[in-house]
Design a protein around this motif. Sequence first.
Motif, PDB file in Angstrom:
ATOM      1  N   GLU A 239       0.835  -1.213   0.000  1.00 38.38           N
ATOM      2  CA  GLU A 239       0.000   0.000   0.000  1.00 38.38           C
ATOM      3  C   GLU A 239       0.868   1.261   0.000  1.00 38.38           C
ATOM      4  OE1 GLU A 239      -3.987  -1.523   2.375  1.00 38.38           O
ATOM      5  OE2 GLU A 239      -2.278  -0.801   3.545  1.00 38.38           O
ATOM      6  N   ALA A 240       1.938   1.233   0.757  1.00 39.20           N
ATOM      7  CA  ALA A 240       2.792   2.413   0.909  1.00 39.20           C
ATOM      8  C   ALA A 240       3.733   2.630  -0.275  1.00 39.20           C
ATOM      9  CB  ALA A 240       3.605   2.307   2.201  1.00 39.20           C
ATOM     10  N   ARG A 241       4.313   1.527  -0.807  1.00 32.94           N
ATOM     11  CA  ARG A 241       5.382   1.684  -1.807  1.00 32.94           C
ATOM     12  C   ARG A 241       5.072   1.121  -3.186  1.00 32.94           C
ATOM     13  NH1 ARG A 241      10.692  -0.213  -0.848  1.00 32.94           N
ATOM     14  NH2 ARG A 241       9.839  -2.193  -0.160  1.00 32.94           N
ATOM     15  N   GLY A 242       3.912   0.510  -3.371  1.00 29.50           N
ATOM     16  CA  GLY A 242       3.572  -0.039  -4.686  1.00 29.50           C
ATOM     17  C   GLY A 242       4.547  -1.109  -5.127  1.00 29.50           C
ATOM     18  N   CYS A 243       4.915  -1.072  -6.402  1.00 30.84           N
ATOM     19  CA  CYS A 243       5.754  -2.137  -6.963  1.00 30.84           C
ATOM     20  C   CYS A 243       7.114  -2.250  -6.280  1.00 30.84           C
ATOM     21  CB  CYS A 243       5.910  -1.981  -8.471  1.00 30.84           C
ATOM     22  SG  CYS A 243       6.740  -0.473  -8.986  1.00 30.84           S
ATOM     23  N   ALA A 244       7.589  -1.194  -5.650  1.00 29.13           N
ATOM     24  CA  ALA A 244       8.875  -1.246  -4.951  1.00 29.13           C
ATOM     25  C   ALA A 244       8.843  -2.210  -3.762  1.00 29.13           C
ATOM     26  CB  ALA A 244       9.285   0.142  -4.481  1.00 29.13           C
ATOM     27  N   ALA A 245       7.648  -2.583  -3.300  1.00 29.06           N
ATOM     28  CA  ALA A 245       7.507  -3.521  -2.179  1.00 29.06           C
ATOM     29  C   ALA A 245       7.662  -4.970  -2.623  1.00 29.06           C
ATOM     30  CB  ALA A 245       6.149  -3.342  -1.509  1.00 29.06           C
ATOM     31  N   LEU A 246       7.696  -5.183  -3.924  1.00 32.38           N
ATOM     32  CA  LEU A 246       7.761  -6.550  -4.453  1.00 32.38           C
ATOM     33  C   LEU A 246       9.185  -6.941  -4.786  1.00 32.38           C
ATOM     34  CD1 LEU A 246       4.559  -5.931  -6.341  1.00 32.38           C
ATOM     35  CD2 LEU A 246       4.891  -7.974  -4.962  1.00 32.38           C
ATOM     36  N   GLY A 247       9.418  -8.252  -4.808  1.00 34.18           N
ATOM     37  CA  GLY A 247      10.761  -8.749  -5.047  1.00 34.18           C
ATOM     38  C   GLY A 247      11.175  -8.724  -6.504  1.00 34.18           C
ATOM     39  N   TYR A 248      10.371  -9.334  -7.368  1.00 32.75           N
ATOM     40  CA  TYR A 248      10.770  -9.466  -8.762  1.00 32.75           C
ATOM     41  C   TYR A 248       9.555  -9.749  -9.633  1.00 32.75           C
ATOM     42  CZ  TYR A 248      10.570 -14.394  -7.399  1.00 32.75           C
ATOM     43  OH  TYR A 248      10.169 -15.601  -6.892  1.00 32.75           O
ATOM     44  N   ARG A 249       9.766  -9.565 -10.932  1.00 29.20           N
ATOM     45  CA  ARG A 249       8.743  -9.864 -11.920  1.00 29.20           C
ATOM     46  C   ARG A 249       9.056 -11.235 -12.513  1.00 29.20           C
ATOM     47  NH1 ARG A 249       7.747  -5.652 -16.614  1.00 29.20           N
ATOM     48  NH2 ARG A 249       8.774  -4.455 -15.002  1.00 29.20           N
ATOM     49  N   LEU A 250       8.020 -11.973 -12.854  1.00 32.98           N
ATOM     50  CA  LEU A 250       8.212 -13.282 -13.481  1.00 32.98           C
ATOM     51  C   LEU A 250       8.571 -13.121 -14.948  1.00 32.98           C
ATOM     52  CD1 LEU A 250       5.164 -15.112 -11.863  1.00 32.98           C
ATOM     53  CD2 LEU A 250       7.572 -15.389 -11.286  1.00 32.98           C
TER      54      LEU A 250
ATOM     55  N   GLY B 122      12.179 -21.770 -21.049  1.00 32.82           N
ATOM     56  CA  GLY B 122      13.216 -20.775 -21.282  1.00 32.82           C
ATOM     57  C   GLY B 122      13.897 -20.372 -19.996  1.00 32.82           C
ATOM     58  N   ARG B 123      14.883 -19.543 -20.168  1.00 30.48           N
ATOM     59  CA  ARG B 123      15.679 -19.079 -19.029  1.00 30.48           C
ATOM     60  C   ARG B 123      14.831 -18.170 -18.153  1.00 30.48           C
ATOM     61  NH1 ARG B 123      19.431 -14.638 -18.258  1.00 30.48           N
ATOM     62  NH2 ARG B 123      20.854 -15.238 -16.586  1.00 30.48           N
ATOM     63  N   ARG B 124      14.861 -18.438 -16.859  1.00 26.74           N
ATOM     64  CA  ARG B 124      14.125 -17.608 -15.916  1.00 26.74           C
ATOM     65  C   ARG B 124      15.056 -16.548 -15.344  1.00 26.74           C
ATOM     66  NH1 ARG B 124      10.852 -22.142 -12.485  1.00 26.74           N
ATOM     67  NH2 ARG B 124       9.892 -23.122 -14.281  1.00 26.74           N
ATOM     68  N   THR B 125      14.638 -15.334 -15.502  1.00 19.87           N
ATOM     69  CA  THR B 125      15.354 -14.235 -14.864  1.00 19.87           C
ATOM     70  C   THR B 125      14.389 -13.635 -13.852  1.00 19.87           C
ATOM     71  OG1 THR B 125      14.618 -12.652 -16.526  1.00 19.87           O
ATOM     72  CG2 THR B 125      16.707 -13.783 -16.953  1.00 19.87           C
ATOM     73  N   LYS B 126      14.882 -12.800 -13.023  1.00 20.00           N
ATOM     74  CA  LYS B 126      14.028 -12.168 -12.020  1.00 20.00           C
ATOM     75  C   LYS B 126      14.235 -10.661 -12.082  1.00 20.00           C
ATOM     76  CE  LYS B 126      13.809 -16.107  -8.907  1.00 20.00           C
ATOM     77  NZ  LYS B 126      14.050 -16.612  -7.554  1.00 20.00           N
ATOM     78  N   PRO B 127      13.675 -10.018 -13.135  1.00 22.06           N
ATOM     79  CA  PRO B 127      13.839  -8.569 -13.233  1.00 22.06           C
ATOM     80  C   PRO B 127      13.075  -7.874 -12.109  1.00 22.06           C
ATOM     81  CG  PRO B 127      12.292  -9.346 -14.888  1.00 22.06           C
ATOM     82  CD  PRO B 127      12.859 -10.568 -14.213  1.00 22.06           C
ATOM     83  N   ALA B 128      13.438  -6.630 -11.856  1.00 20.82           N
ATOM     84  CA  ALA B 128      12.738  -5.842 -10.839  1.00 20.82           C
ATOM     85  C   ALA B 128      11.269  -5.717 -11.220  1.00 20.82           C
ATOM     86  CB  ALA B 128      13.369  -4.461 -10.728  1.00 20.82           C
ATOM     87  N   CYS B 129      10.426  -5.635 -10.230  1.00 22.73           N
ATOM     88  CA  CYS B 129       9.007  -5.492 -10.499  1.00 22.73           C
ATOM     89  C   CYS B 129       8.720  -4.149 -11.158  1.00 22.73           C
ATOM     90  CB  CYS B 129       8.202  -5.639  -9.210  1.00 22.73           C
ATOM     91  SG  CYS B 129       6.430  -5.581  -9.509  1.00 22.73           S
ATOM     92  N   CYS B 130       9.308  -3.072 -10.647  1.00 21.42           N
ATOM     93  CA  CYS B 130       9.098  -1.744 -11.222  1.00 21.42           C
ATOM     94  C   CYS B 130       9.938  -1.596 -12.490  1.00 21.42           C
ATOM     95  CB  CYS B 130       9.530  -0.658 -10.252  1.00 21.42           C
ATOM     96  SG  CYS B 130       8.649  -0.633  -8.687  1.00 21.42           S
TER      97      CYS B 130
END
Length: 146
Positions: free
Chosen positions: A34-45, A108-116
Amino acid sequence: MRTEVFLSELAQKQAGILRGPDLKALDAFIRDLEARGCAALGYRLTGDVPVSRLCVKHLRNAGRAVVAFEEPGRAWVLLIGAHDERDRARDVYAALWKVCGLEAPPSGRRTKPACCDDDGADPLSPEVDDLVTRCRDLARPVRRRR
């Protein structure tokens, strides 16, 4: 900007079984989202859309939360559960592939890009309504006809 956070019917059901430290971890995550939006998440699939528009947060131990952003400042927690490849019936990612209409995980290769995105924008997913509907369908028990 504050983010409105909604839980899918399936995520509500999954959250309802959490207790103690697991429930506290989820509550803390939701407040942070709620406070930080996507910055609160670890990574994007990674994978094709809609998978590539979904973000994950590690909660506690094997606990995960899968989130989709409907629009800036509006997030849906789709799934909450343990990542356990040994028990596909309970694995949060196995449920995610069902919600996304996939029979198997993306190849395919799994990467973990930033959510934002680089500009700090949320990874918007126009498929959110469909994903939330599929979560609702998974949350409801299958009724047998007599």
